[in-house]
Design a protein around this motif. Structure first.
Motif, PDB file in Angstrom:
ATOM      1  N   PRO A  84       0.814  -1.233   0.000  1.00 25.88           N
ATOM      2  CA  PRO A  84       0.000   0.000   0.000  1.00 25.88           C
ATOM      3  C   PRO A  84       0.836   1.266   0.000  1.00 25.88           C
ATOM      4  CG  PRO A  84      -0.832  -1.574   1.610  1.00 25.88           C
ATOM      5  CD  PRO A  84       0.475  -2.117   1.124  1.00 25.88           C
ATOM      6  N   THR A  85       2.079   1.170   0.456  1.00 24.48           N
ATOM      7  CA  THR A  85       2.941   2.352   0.528  1.00 24.48           C
ATOM      8  C   THR A  85       3.902   2.455  -0.650  1.00 24.48           C
ATOM      9  OG1 THR A  85       4.422   1.061   1.950  1.00 24.48           O
ATOM     10  CG2 THR A  85       2.848   2.522   3.032  1.00 24.48           C
ATOM     11  N   SER A  86       3.867   1.502  -1.575  1.00 26.51           N
ATOM     12  CA  SER A  86       4.692   1.611  -2.782  1.00 26.51           C
ATOM     13  C   SER A  86       4.241   2.817  -3.605  1.00 26.51           C
ATOM     14  CB  SER A  86       4.573   0.340  -3.626  1.00 26.51           C
ATOM     15  OG  SER A  86       5.101  -0.772  -2.931  1.00 26.51           O
ATOM     16  N   VAL A  87       5.155   3.354  -4.376  1.00 27.87           N
ATOM     17  CA  VAL A  87       4.858   4.522  -5.208  1.00 27.87           C
ATOM     18  C   VAL A  87       4.620   4.071  -6.647  1.00 27.87           C
ATOM     19  CG1 VAL A  87       5.809   6.644  -6.192  1.00 27.87           C
ATOM     20  CG2 VAL A  87       6.141   6.132  -3.757  1.00 27.87           C
ATOM     21  N   PHE A  88       3.538   4.562  -7.242  1.00 27.87           N
ATOM     22  CA  PHE A  88       3.256   4.280  -8.653  1.00 27.87           C
ATOM     23  C   PHE A  88       3.168   5.617  -9.371  1.00 27.87           C
ATOM     24  CE2 PHE A  88       1.020   3.259 -12.488  1.00 27.87           C
ATOM     25  CZ  PHE A  88       1.324   1.925 -12.760  1.00 27.87           C
ATOM     26  N   LEU A  89       4.134   5.872 -10.251  1.00 30.74           N
ATOM     27  CA  LEU A  89       4.188   7.118 -11.021  1.00 30.74           C
ATOM     28  C   LEU A  89       3.810   6.813 -12.466  1.00 30.74           C
ATOM     29  CD1 LEU A  89       4.963  10.139 -11.325  1.00 30.74           C
ATOM     30  CD2 LEU A  89       7.312   9.379 -11.791  1.00 30.74           C
ATOM     31  N   LEU A  90       2.733   7.424 -12.922  1.00 29.88           N
ATOM     32  CA  LEU A  90       2.257   7.229 -14.292  1.00 29.88           C
ATOM     33  C   LEU A  90       2.802   8.354 -15.161  1.00 29.88           C
ATOM     34  CD1 LEU A  90       0.349   5.224 -15.771  1.00 29.88           C
ATOM     35  CD2 LEU A  90      -1.484   6.856 -15.388  1.00 29.88           C
ATOM     36  N   ILE A  91       3.368   8.002 -16.323  1.00 30.76           N
ATOM     37  CA  ILE A  91       3.927   9.000 -17.218  1.00 30.76           C
ATOM     38  C   ILE A  91       3.292   8.869 -18.605  1.00 30.76           C
ATOM     39  CG2 ILE A  91       6.133   9.134 -16.002  1.00 30.76           C
ATOM     40  CD1 ILE A  91       7.332   7.286 -18.099  1.00 30.76           C
ATOM     41  N   SER A  92       3.238   9.982 -19.323  1.00 32.67           N
ATOM     42  CA  SER A  92       2.633   9.937 -20.658  1.00 32.67           C
ATOM     43  C   SER A  92       3.009  11.179 -21.448  1.00 32.67           C
ATOM     44  CB  SER A  92       1.105   9.853 -20.566  1.00 32.67           C
ATOM     45  OG  SER A  92       0.519   9.881 -21.847  1.00 32.67           O
ATOM     46  N   ALA A  93       3.061  11.006 -22.767  1.00 32.53           N
ATOM     47  CA  ALA A  93       3.277  12.143 -23.648  1.00 32.53           C
ATOM     48  C   ALA A  93       1.956  12.740 -24.113  1.00 32.53           C
ATOM     49  CB  ALA A  93       4.104  11.706 -24.862  1.00 32.53           C
ATOM     50  N   ASP A  94       0.863  12.130 -23.718  1.00 30.68           N
ATOM     51  CA  ASP A  94      -0.463  12.555 -24.164  1.00 30.68           C
ATOM     52  C   ASP A  94      -1.033  13.571 -23.180  1.00 30.68           C
ATOM     53  OD1 ASP A  94      -3.025  12.789 -25.167  1.00 30.68           O
ATOM     54  OD2 ASP A  94      -3.274  10.637 -25.530  1.00 30.68           O
ATOM     55  N   ALA A  95      -1.163  14.820 -23.648  1.00 31.27           N
ATOM     56  CA  ALA A  95      -1.644  15.896 -22.768  1.00 31.27           C
ATOM     57  C   ALA A  95      -3.110  16.217 -22.994  1.00 31.27           C
ATOM     58  CB  ALA A  95      -0.807  17.152 -22.977  1.00 31.27           C
ATOM     59  N   ALA A  96      -3.810  15.404 -23.768  1.00 27.56           N
ATOM     60  CA  ALA A  96      -5.232  15.653 -24.013  1.00 27.56           C
ATOM     61  C   ALA A  96      -6.007  15.591 -22.699  1.00 27.56           C
ATOM     62  CB  ALA A  96      -5.784  14.640 -25.002  1.00 27.56           C
ATOM     63  N   ARG A  97      -6.985  16.501 -22.552  1.00 28.49           N
ATOM     64  CA  ARG A  97      -7.711  16.580 -21.286  1.00 28.49           C
ATOM     65  C   ARG A  97      -8.327  15.247 -20.857  1.00 28.49           C
ATOM     66  NH1 ARG A  97     -10.906  20.529 -22.310  1.00 28.49           N
ATOM     67  NH2 ARG A  97      -9.733  22.173 -21.276  1.00 28.49           N
ATOM     68  N   PRO A  98      -9.030  14.519 -21.742  1.00 28.39           N
ATOM     69  CA  PRO A  98      -9.622  13.247 -21.304  1.00 28.39           C
ATOM     70  C   PRO A  98      -8.590  12.253 -20.781  1.00 28.39           C
ATOM     71  CG  PRO A  98     -10.578  13.938 -23.395  1.00 28.39           C
ATOM     72  CD  PRO A  98      -9.424  14.838 -23.131  1.00 28.39           C
ATOM     73  N   VAL A  99      -7.402  12.263 -21.392  1.00 25.24           N
ATOM     74  CA  VAL A  99      -6.348  11.335 -20.956  1.00 25.24           C
ATOM     75  C   VAL A  99      -5.808  11.746 -19.596  1.00 25.24           C
ATOM     76  CG1 VAL A  99      -4.048  10.444 -21.485  1.00 25.24           C
ATOM     77  CG2 VAL A  99      -5.731  10.729 -23.322  1.00 25.24           C
ATOM     78  N   VAL A 100      -5.548  13.032 -19.425  1.00 26.94           N
ATOM     79  CA  VAL A 100      -5.019  13.514 -18.145  1.00 26.94           C
ATOM     80  C   VAL A 100      -6.028  13.281 -17.026  1.00 26.94           C
ATOM     81  CG1 VAL A 100      -4.229  15.535 -16.863  1.00 26.94           C
ATOM     82  CG2 VAL A 100      -3.523  15.216 -19.246  1.00 26.94           C
ATOM     83  N   LEU A 101      -7.297  13.657 -17.266  1.00 21.44           N
ATOM     84  CA  LEU A 101      -8.327  13.452 -16.244  1.00 21.44           C
ATOM     85  C   LEU A 101      -8.509  11.973 -15.940  1.00 21.44           C
ATOM     86  CD1 LEU A 101     -11.051  16.066 -17.279  1.00 21.44           C
ATOM     87  CD2 LEU A 101      -9.552  16.145 -15.284  1.00 21.44           C
ATOM     88  N   GLY A 102      -8.471  11.155 -16.987  1.00 17.34           N
ATOM     89  CA  GLY A 102      -8.600   9.709 -16.778  1.00 17.34           C
ATOM     90  C   GLY A 102      -7.464   9.169 -15.948  1.00 17.34           C
TER      91      GLY A 102
END
Length: 549
Positions: A84-102
């Motif tokens: 539960p304390t592990s870190v999960f960092l999500l990265i992406s080149a997609d800056a579209a609003r639906p993708v970021v909000l999702g």
């Protein structure tokens, strides 16, 4: 203290090998000694099964038709392959609003847009690591569903200002998990410094919604939209509240906005299906049910019932179509998808009970109902029910809605109740959409059965009193309500045979009527008690010229 890079295990997940190597280099420069690499989500899952991973840096897009970063994170947490304390960092080149909000709605520890520097990734990882370590015991308690322990820990902590909002957020989550919505509201209202914020108003709105205080929920969501008109959760709240208050047009408008701004949420697409079903919005129902299946089919949450229900909704749309061309289009789409399913690995490789041939029969029967071919539909659907009983030890949830809907359309209420009772007795696990359908069909079955049963029983009483003409009239009326019901058809045939016996000569009109009723049961699969009654009538029907065999 930031990340102790020399002492942690890091997994980098990226399908583009040059960037994968670059990420490993960045982390190595920060002092990391144990950096593993994976190019696919499935490979990452294997690493996490076999190793203790402290940090995951994962790209959002991991290849066409493969698990993406959202789906990997969901599965890792669901299977508890990450602490539960592990870190999960999500990265992406997609800056579209639906993708970021999702991305943000899936609640990773952080989200970082490419391109980024070594200093940026260091800052994000350090920030997430410090927070997770501070709430270490709370996160573990929540993971173990020890909500009282988590609440006690939160109440006893000396929380620095930087983590104060997170502590309130966690307290609210604990109250929600315990369904203590009034306590959540009281806590949020007492935090006057936080209350003007988007997050606090949203949490307050969700709490009011859970308490069915719909106007207050709408008021909170409206305040959120004043701060950020793109907030999908606020539109979700308004859609649910407006639907509950019987304002369908406003509900659907807000639901569509929520989907427009953030369509990559399985829960949101399921919610859209439920609201669209309740309010008879078939285009949205078809669209959102398909999205539910597509969003789930590469995840741990995949259920074949999502796809089956989508096919059923296509046929619902066909049934409600305003013209023949529209009806035909929906029917053909349903049949085409069923045909394609025979070559779809997501459907062929299931770990739950399902049979594509039986489901095809159910769909074919439903199409026949819509086209008015009731006798053909009856034969096909009854054969499918017998096949289900011989093929499975328990009734598959995925086959239930289509079966029940078709049987309802045909007036086969005994068969409907047989399926409903089987699901209840076997305590069949149903997803929320299927549960809504089953509840709706149960109500329809009760209403329909009440109407025809009264008339059918009256016919039986008249038959027993040897008032065959009156009994025939009653059974004919009952058959009008349940047009191909086996039991009623046999009762009517039996009554017609008695009327033949009372007449001095054969009445051609009565023969014609009997032949029409005979078509309902001839060559149709039926239950043993009906089959026995039918066989007892056969010789007399042949003698009277109703049938030749």
């Amino acid at each position: 203290m930031g990340v102790p890079y020399k002492d942690v295990s890091i997994l980098v997940v990226e399908d583009q090998r040059p960037f994968l190597v670059l990420l490993k280099g960045l982390l190595t420069n920060l002092g990391a000694k144990d950096v593993m690499m994976a190019t696919q989500a499935d490979h990452a899952l294997k690493y996490c099964r076999n190793h203790k991973i402290d940090i995951v840096v994962c790209d959002l897009h991991l290849g066409s038709n493969k698990k993406n970063g959202y789906e990997l994170y969901q599965e890792l947490m669901h299977r508890k392959l990450l602490a539960p304390t592990s870190v999960f960092l999500l990265i992406s080149a997609d800056a579209a609003r639906p993708v970021v909000l999702g991305s943000l709605e899936h609640n990773p520890d952080d989200y970082l847009l490419k391109p980024f520097s070594q200093a940026q990734i260091k800052n994000r990882l350090n920030k997430a690591w410090k927070k997770n370590q501070f709430f270490h015991d709370v996160y573990n308690a929540l993971s173990d569903e020890q909500y009282s322990v988590a609440h006690t820990l939160l109440e006893s902590m000396d929380v620095p200002a930087v983590y104060y909002r997170e502590s309130i957020h966690l307290k609210v989550e604990v109250f929600w998990a315990q369904r203590k919505y009034a306590e959540a509201i009281s806590l949020l209202q007492s935090e006057t410094a936080l209350l003007p914020s988007q997050w606090a108003q949203l949490a307050l709105g969700k709490s009011y919604l859970a308490k069915r205080e719909f106007q207050l929920a709408i008021k909170c969501a409206a305040k959120v939209l004043e701060l950020n008109r793109y907030d999908p959760d606020a539109h979700d709240i308004i859609a649910q509240a407006k639907s509950a208050l019987h304002f369908p047009e406003e509900a659907m408008e807000n639901m569509r906005l929520a989907l427009k701004y953030s369509p990559y949420s399985l829960a949101r697409q399921q919610l859209a299906s439920q609201i669209a079903l309740k309010n008879g919005d078939f285009p949205l129902l078809v669209e959102s049910s398909l999205a539910t299946w597509q969003l789930s089919k590469n995840t741990i949450f995949k259920r074949i019932s999502y796809w089956c229900n989508h096919i059923g909704f296509l046929l619902d749309a066909a049934e409600a179509a305003e013209n023949k061309a529209q009806r035909h289009r929906y029917q053909q789409e349903a049949l085409l998808q069923v045909q394609r399913a025979r070559h779809d690995d997501a459907i062929l490789r299931l770990d739950e009970p399902f049979d594509i041939d039986i489901f095809t029969d159910i769909v074919t029967a439903r199409v026949d109902v819509i086209d008015g071919k009731l006798i053909d539909a009856k034969k096909t659907i009854m054969a499918s029910q017998i096949n289900i009983e011989s093929r499975f030890t328990e009734y598959p949830a995925s086959l239930a809605p289509g079966s029940i809907q078709t049987l309802l359309n045909l007036g086969e209420f005994e068969e409907v109740n047989r399926v409903l009772n089987t699901l209840k007795e076997e305590k069949t696990e149903l997803d929320s959409g299927t549960r809504q359908l089953i509840a709706q069909y149960s109500e329809q079955a009760k209403d329909g059965e009440d109407k025809y049963t009264h008339i059918n029983r009256r016919g039986i009483q008249l038959y027993q009193e040897e008032k065959y003409a009156d009994a025939k009239e009653a059974f004919t009326t009952a058959l009008g309500l349940a047009p191909v019901n086996t039991g009623i058809a046999l009762n009517l045939l039996q009554c017609q045979v008695k009327l033949f016996g009372q007449a001095n000569k054969l009445d051609p009109l009565l023969v014609k009527e009997a032949r029409q009723v005979y078509k309902i049961v001839n060559n149709a699969p039926m239950r043993e008690q009906h089959q026995s009654k039918f066989e007892n009538l056969q010789d007399e029907l042949i003698r009277l010229g109703v049938t030749t065999r």
